[in-house]
Design a protein around this motif. Structure first.
Motif, PDB file in Angstrom:
ATOM      1  N   PRO A  94      40.119  24.279  35.163  1.00  0.00           N
ATOM      2  CA  PRO A  94      41.019  23.139  34.931  1.00  0.00           C
ATOM      3  C   PRO A  94      41.555  22.454  36.184  1.00  0.00           C
ATOM      4  N   TYR A  95      41.403  23.081  37.332  1.00  0.00           N
ATOM      5  CA  TYR A  95      42.021  22.541  38.543  1.00  0.00           C
ATOM      6  C   TYR A  95      41.001  21.682  39.288  1.00  0.00           C
ATOM      7  N   THR A  96      40.840  20.461  38.812  1.00  0.00           N
ATOM      8  CA  THR A  96      39.769  19.593  39.291  1.00  0.00           C
ATOM      9  C   THR A  96      39.929  19.170  40.745  1.00  0.00           C
ATOM     10  N   GLN A  97      41.144  19.272  41.298  1.00  0.00           N
ATOM     11  CA  GLN A  97      41.368  18.885  42.690  1.00  0.00           C
ATOM     12  C   GLN A  97      41.102  20.038  43.663  1.00  0.00           C
ATOM     13  N   SER A  98      40.711  21.166  43.135  1.00  0.00           N
ATOM     14  CA  SER A  98      40.427  22.325  43.980  1.00  0.00           C
ATOM     15  C   SER A  98      39.295  22.012  44.959  1.00  0.00           C
ATOM     16  N   ASN A  99      39.514  22.314  46.219  1.00  0.00           N
ATOM     17  CA  ASN A  99      38.472  22.089  47.233  1.00  0.00           C
ATOM     18  C   ASN A  99      37.239  22.954  46.965  1.00  0.00           C
ATOM     19  N   LEU A 100      37.472  24.174  46.513  1.00  0.00           N
ATOM     20  CA  LEU A 100      36.365  25.072  46.205  1.00  0.00           C
ATOM     21  C   LEU A 100      35.535  24.513  45.054  1.00  0.00           C
ATOM     22  N   LEU A 101      36.205  24.053  44.011  1.00  0.00           N
ATOM     23  CA  LEU A 101      35.498  23.473  42.866  1.00  0.00           C
ATOM     24  C   LEU A 101      34.696  22.250  43.296  1.00  0.00           C
ATOM     25  N   GLN A 102      35.288  21.386  44.084  1.00  0.00           N
ATOM     26  CA  GLN A 102      34.596  20.187  44.541  1.00  0.00           C
ATOM     27  C   GLN A 102      33.369  20.533  45.374  1.00  0.00           C
ATOM     28  N   ARG A 106      29.580  19.460  44.233  1.00  0.00           N
ATOM     29  CA  ARG A 106      28.725  18.641  45.100  1.00  0.00           C
ATOM     30  C   ARG A 106      27.352  19.279  45.305  1.00  0.00           C
ATOM     31  N   THR A 107      27.350  20.590  45.427  1.00  0.00           N
ATOM     32  CA  THR A 107      26.075  21.294  45.638  1.00  0.00           C
ATOM     33  C   THR A 107      25.287  21.409  44.349  1.00  0.00           C
ATOM     34  N   LEU A 108      25.989  21.584  43.248  1.00  0.00           N
ATOM     35  CA  LEU A 108      25.350  21.862  41.963  1.00  0.00           C
ATOM     36  C   LEU A 108      24.824  20.615  41.261  1.00  0.00           C
ATOM     37  N   THR A 109      25.501  19.503  41.415  1.00  0.00           N
ATOM     38  CA  THR A 109      25.183  18.288  40.653  1.00  0.00           C
ATOM     39  C   THR A 109      23.718  17.849  40.758  1.00  0.00           C
ATOM     40  N   PRO A 110      23.115  17.810  41.944  1.00  0.00           N
ATOM     41  CA  PRO A 110      21.724  17.334  42.015  1.00  0.00           C
ATOM     42  C   PRO A 110      20.675  18.352  41.570  1.00  0.00           C
ATOM     43  N   VAL A 111      21.094  19.562  41.219  1.00  0.00           N
ATOM     44  CA  VAL A 111      20.140  20.631  40.884  1.00  0.00           C
ATOM     45  C   VAL A 111      19.903  20.663  39.380  1.00  0.00           C
ATOM     46  N   PRO A 117      18.885  25.849  44.271  1.00  0.00           N
ATOM     47  CA  PRO A 117      19.617  27.113  44.110  1.00  0.00           C
ATOM     48  C   PRO A 117      20.242  27.223  42.728  1.00  0.00           C
ATOM     49  N   THR A 118      20.382  28.448  42.239  1.00  0.00           N
ATOM     50  CA  THR A 118      21.000  28.660  40.939  1.00  0.00           C
ATOM     51  C   THR A 118      22.515  28.521  41.052  1.00  0.00           C
ATOM     52  N   LEU A 120      24.644  30.721  40.197  1.00  0.00           N
ATOM     53  CA  LEU A 120      25.146  31.979  40.755  1.00  0.00           C
ATOM     54  C   LEU A 120      25.057  31.972  42.273  1.00  0.00           C
ATOM     55  N   ASP A 121      23.925  31.521  42.813  1.00  0.00           N
ATOM     56  CA  ASP A 121      23.769  31.446  44.271  1.00  0.00           C
ATOM     57  C   ASP A 121      24.842  30.550  44.880  1.00  0.00           C
ATOM     58  N   ILE A 122      25.033  29.391  44.263  1.00  0.00           N
ATOM     59  CA  ILE A 122      25.994  28.414  44.787  1.00  0.00           C
ATOM     60  C   ILE A 122      27.411  28.972  44.743  1.00  0.00           C
ATOM     61  N   MET A 123      27.776  29.609  43.624  1.00  0.00           N
ATOM     62  CA  MET A 123      29.118  30.168  43.494  1.00  0.00           C
ATOM     63  C   MET A 123      29.365  31.254  44.531  1.00  0.00           C
ATOM     64  N   ILE A 124      28.410  32.160  44.690  1.00  0.00           N
ATOM     65  CA  ILE A 124      28.585  33.275  45.628  1.00  0.00           C
ATOM     66  C   ILE A 124      28.665  32.766  47.064  1.00  0.00           C
ATOM     67  N   ASN A 125      27.792  31.835  47.417  1.00  0.00           N
ATOM     68  CA  ASN A 125      27.817  31.306  48.778  1.00  0.00           C
ATOM     69  C   ASN A 125      29.072  30.491  49.055  1.00  0.00           C
ATOM     70  N   SER A 126      29.579  29.798  48.034  1.00  0.00           N
ATOM     71  CA  SER A 126      30.807  29.020  48.202  1.00  0.00           C
ATOM     72  C   SER A 126      32.022  29.925  48.351  1.00  0.00           C
ATOM     73  N   ILE A 127      32.019  31.032  47.627  1.00  0.00           N
ATOM     74  CA  ILE A 127      33.156  31.956  47.649  1.00  0.00           C
ATOM     75  C   ILE A 127      33.112  32.864  48.874  1.00  0.00           C
ATOM     76  N   ASN A 128      31.935  33.426  49.157  1.00  0.00           N
ATOM     77  CA  ASN A 128      31.828  34.425  50.223  1.00  0.00           C
ATOM     78  C   ASN A 128      31.313  33.861  51.542  1.00  0.00           C
ATOM     79  N   GLY A 129      30.693  32.678  51.468  1.00  0.00           N
ATOM     80  CA  GLY A 129      30.084  32.129  52.670  1.00  0.00           C
ATOM     81  C   GLY A 129      28.661  32.620  52.823  1.00  0.00           C
ATOM     82  N   THR A 130      27.819  31.835  53.454  1.00  0.00           N
ATOM     83  CA  THR A 130      26.403  32.204  53.604  1.00  0.00           C
ATOM     84  C   THR A 130      26.193  33.317  54.625  1.00  0.00           C
TER      85      THR A 130
END
Length: 261
Positions: A94-102, A106-111, A117-118, A120-130
């Motif tokens: 629900p927190y659409t202004q979240s930087n993490l969500l944004q 941005r990464t997921l939309t064109p896929v 990337p899946t 899951l890949d995007i979420m893990i890399n966004s949360i933990n870093g590559t």
């Protein structure tokens, strides 16, 4: 975890409410923690999905829900159910202004779902870093646990935590296992050919005009003679396979036939 605990199954609505409150707290506190907020939101979503399943289909065990999620695409075994479930989790945050969500959006939309990337890949890399070096090929095909170390005994290309996860996944993996085995064998053949090419190049042998491993070996023998104790090129050892295949070191699981392979 939920499917193995009667107590958790009986308290899914309470758990869902708890995770919701924890997610809200992480967002609204002075030191906002978007990572924890998203993690708790994900857990809330899992509890809601399980609770809805049990309410609507009380006679069907949660295994049926899990199978609906991990069922593989016929062409390559890709679990579209998991992909769409995780996209729903992101969409419902629900927190659409979240930087993490944004960042995730941005990464997921064109896929296109089903491509890399899946989610899951995007979420893990966004949360933990590559920098953590997340390798999806080492995640259990049934539960998603990281660093699973046991592989299918037949194709060597899908990994599991243990036989419980392997048996749960067999209903869908058995449809694609033979194709994965062929891919694995082609990979081993390509590695062997490259090894021979490298050895020939190191010995100063011109391999530009050869087409296969036999011709490379013949040229090597013409220049250097056969290896000591052999009348021809050495073959693979019986009963062995490359344990450093596409999924890394593994321990075979299961039986062949109509049981997990």
């Amino acid at each position: 975890m939920i499917r193995d605990s009667v107590e958790l199954c009986d308290n899914l609505k309470k758990l869902s409410s708890l995770f919701y409150d924890m997610s809200v707290r992480e967002i609204k506190q002075r030191d906002t923690n978007e990572v924890f907020a998203l993690k708790f939101h994900y857990l809330e979503h899992v509890c809601n999905a399980c609770s809805k399943w049990i309410t609507e289909k009380p006679k069907d065990p949660l295994d049926a829900l899990i199978k609906s999620l991990i069922k593989g695409r016929e062409s390559d075994g890709f679990p579209l159910g998991v992909e769409m479930f995780l996209r729903d989790v992101i969409r419902a945050f629900p927190y659409t202004q979240s930087n993490l969500l944004q960042q995730i959006i941005r990464t997921l939309t064109p896929v296109t779902p089903g491509n890399d990337p899946t989610t899951l890949d995007i979420m893990i890399n966004s949360i933990n870093g590559t920098h953590e070096g997340f390798n999806p090929a080492m995640c259990c095909a049934a539960c998603g646990h990281r660093n699973a170390s046991k592989s299918c005994a037949n194709c060597k290309s899908v990994v599991y935590c243990g036989q419980g996860c392997q048996k749960l996944h067999w209903f869908t993996h058995k449809k694609i296992c033979a194709k994965f085995l062929l891919n694995y064998q082609e990979l081993l053949a390509a590695r062997e050919k490259q090894k021979l090419l490298d050895e020939a190049a190191g010995a100063g042998i011109n391999t530009e005009s050869v087409n296969n491993e036999e011709e490379i070996a013949e040229k090597s023998e013409e220049q250097n003679g056969p290896p000591d104790g052999q009348d021809g090129p050495p073959g693979p050892s019986e009963g062995q396979y490359d344990t450093h295949g596409p999924v890394g070191p593994s321990e075979p699981l299961g039986e062949q036939g109509d049981t997990p392979g």
